[in-house]
Write an enzyme that holds these catalytic residues in place. Structure first.
Site, PDB file in Angstrom:
ATOM      1  N   HIS A  97      47.157  59.616  45.040  1.00  0.00           N
ATOM      2  CA  HIS A  97      47.692  58.496  45.824  1.00  0.00           C
ATOM      3  C   HIS A  97      46.908  58.386  47.140  1.00  0.00           C
ATOM      4  CE1 HIS A  97      50.441  56.021  48.145  1.00  0.00           C
ATOM      5  NE2 HIS A  97      50.971  55.644  46.989  1.00  0.00           N
ATOM      6  N   GLU A  99      47.843  58.007  50.043  1.00  0.00           N
ATOM      7  CA  GLU A  99      48.420  58.799  51.138  1.00  0.00           C
ATOM      8  C   GLU A  99      47.985  60.256  51.038  1.00  0.00           C
ATOM      9  OE1 GLU A  99      52.433  57.472  50.442  1.00  0.00           O
ATOM     10  OE2 GLU A  99      51.851  55.475  51.115  1.00  0.00           O
ATOM     11  N   GLY A 175      53.168  49.128  51.620  1.00  0.00           N
ATOM     12  CA  GLY A 175      54.191  49.202  52.658  1.00  0.00           C
ATOM     13  C   GLY A 175      54.021  48.168  53.757  1.00  0.00           C
ATOM     14  N   SER A 214      53.474  46.645  47.842  1.00  0.00           N
ATOM     15  CA  SER A 214      54.481  45.630  48.178  1.00  0.00           C
ATOM     16  C   SER A 214      54.972  44.840  46.964  1.00  0.00           C
ATOM     17  CB  SER A 214      53.954  44.686  49.263  1.00  0.00           C
ATOM     18  OG  SER A 214      53.666  45.423  50.454  1.00  0.00           O
TER      19      SER A 214
HETATM   20  P1  13P Z   1      55.108  49.884  48.533  1.00  0.00           P
HETATM   21  O1  13P Z   1      55.641  49.317  47.242  1.00  0.00           O
HETATM   22  O2  13P Z   1      56.179  50.375  49.445  1.00  0.00           O
HETATM   23  O3  13P Z   1      54.133  48.950  49.185  1.00  0.00           O
HETATM   24  O4  13P Z   1      54.279  51.212  48.136  1.00  0.00           O
HETATM   25  C1  13P Z   1      53.311  51.128  47.151  1.00  0.00           C
HETATM   26  C2  13P Z   1      52.903  52.489  46.774  1.00  0.00           C
HETATM   27  O5  13P Z   1      52.200  53.161  47.499  1.00  0.00           O
HETATM   28  C3  13P Z   1      53.389  53.030  45.500  1.00  0.00           C
HETATM   29  O6  13P Z   1      52.735  54.200  45.167  1.00  0.00           O
END
Ligand code: 13P
Length: 252
Positions: A97, A99, A175, A214
């Site tokens: 991911h 992140e 996000g 999103s």
């Molecule tokens: P959001 O749906 O909150 O934008 O996050 C997407 C995401 O990173 C799913 O792994």
């Protein structure tokens, strides 16, 4: 028979305590019990996997994790192995991911090892790829994402590749409330499929590619209507029972 069965995956990220996870699982299952035409998975924090196992193991909802290490066991303080995920009834695991790439410095070499290890333990890896805003604005998004796909999957045989799920998540759409347009998402997912064809030939047609960033009940239908988008990886909108259940209904 559809070639690729749709998949909707929730990524809870670092959310939900044990009581919250149990409450979600019980209520969500009630709402989606009739859904037999879509695969559903909840990728939860390690600390609530045992709760999901209790509530969902016998159900149509799959259980997934958000990360793992590539070794089965050993002196790797703080890590969780694919064997441990199997113990928790996980069938899927998110790998790479954005992140994790950004905050935990995971690189493509590590991610490739994790993908291989997940497959060896019969876990379905959901590999995340996606460009940041600077690459998008410079017109380098396609090349960047193709590069990630190649580096992360190059070592796999076609039969291994067939079991991988890829999630295209543009970092600028995560996000932020900014979804890629359905056309932009389709363009990238199609480019990913053509990259996969280069690695594995016709098997590429059987690999599921998800969009993430999103995604909500209000935009899922348009995304799912695209020929190369086979589902979604959903963050924020997977945290509320009503919204995630609605999203699943709207995806059908
Ligand atoms: P959001 O749906 O909150 O934008 O996050 C997407 C995401 O990173 C799913 O792994």
């Amino acid at each position: 028979m559809p070639l690729r069965r749709p998949l909707l995956a929730g990524n809870w990220k670092m959310h939900k305590t044990i009581p919250e996870a149990r409450d979600f699982a019980v209520n969500f299952l009630e709402k989606v019990e009739n859904v037999t035409d879509i695969d559903m998975v909840i990728c939860a924090p390690f600390t609530v996997l045992s709760v999901l196992k209790e509530e969902l193991e016998e159900s149509i909802i799959h259980i997934g994790a958000q990360n793992m290490y590539y070794e089965t066991k050993g002196a790797f303080t703080g890590e969780i192995s694919p064997l441990m995920l199997q113990d928790m009834a996980c069938t899927c695991v998110i790998i790479g991911h954005s992140e994790r790439r950004e905050y935990f410095k995971e690189d493509d070499e590590l991610i490739a090892k994790k993908i291989k290890a997940a497959l060896e333990m019969s876990l379905t890896p959901i590999l995340c790829v996606g460009e940041n805003l600077a690459f998008r604005e410079d017109g380098k998004a396609l090349a960047f994402v193709r590069g990630q796909v190649e580096k992360d999957l190059m070592e796999l045989s076609p039969s291994e590749l067939q079991k991988v799920v890829i999630a295209y998540e543009p970092i600028w759409a995560i996000g932020t409330g900014k979804t890629a347009s359905a056309q932009d998402a389709q363009e990238m997912c199609s480019a990913i499929r053509s990259t996969l064809s280069g690695i594995a030939g016709s098997v590429a047609q059987q690999i599921r590619i998800l969009y993430g960033g999103s995604v909500k009940s209000g935009n899922i239908a348009e995304l799912m209507a695209q020929p190369d988008i086979d589902g979604a990886l959903v963050g924020g909108a997977s945290l509320e029972v009503q919204e995630f259940a609605q999203l699943i209904q709207n995806a059908r």
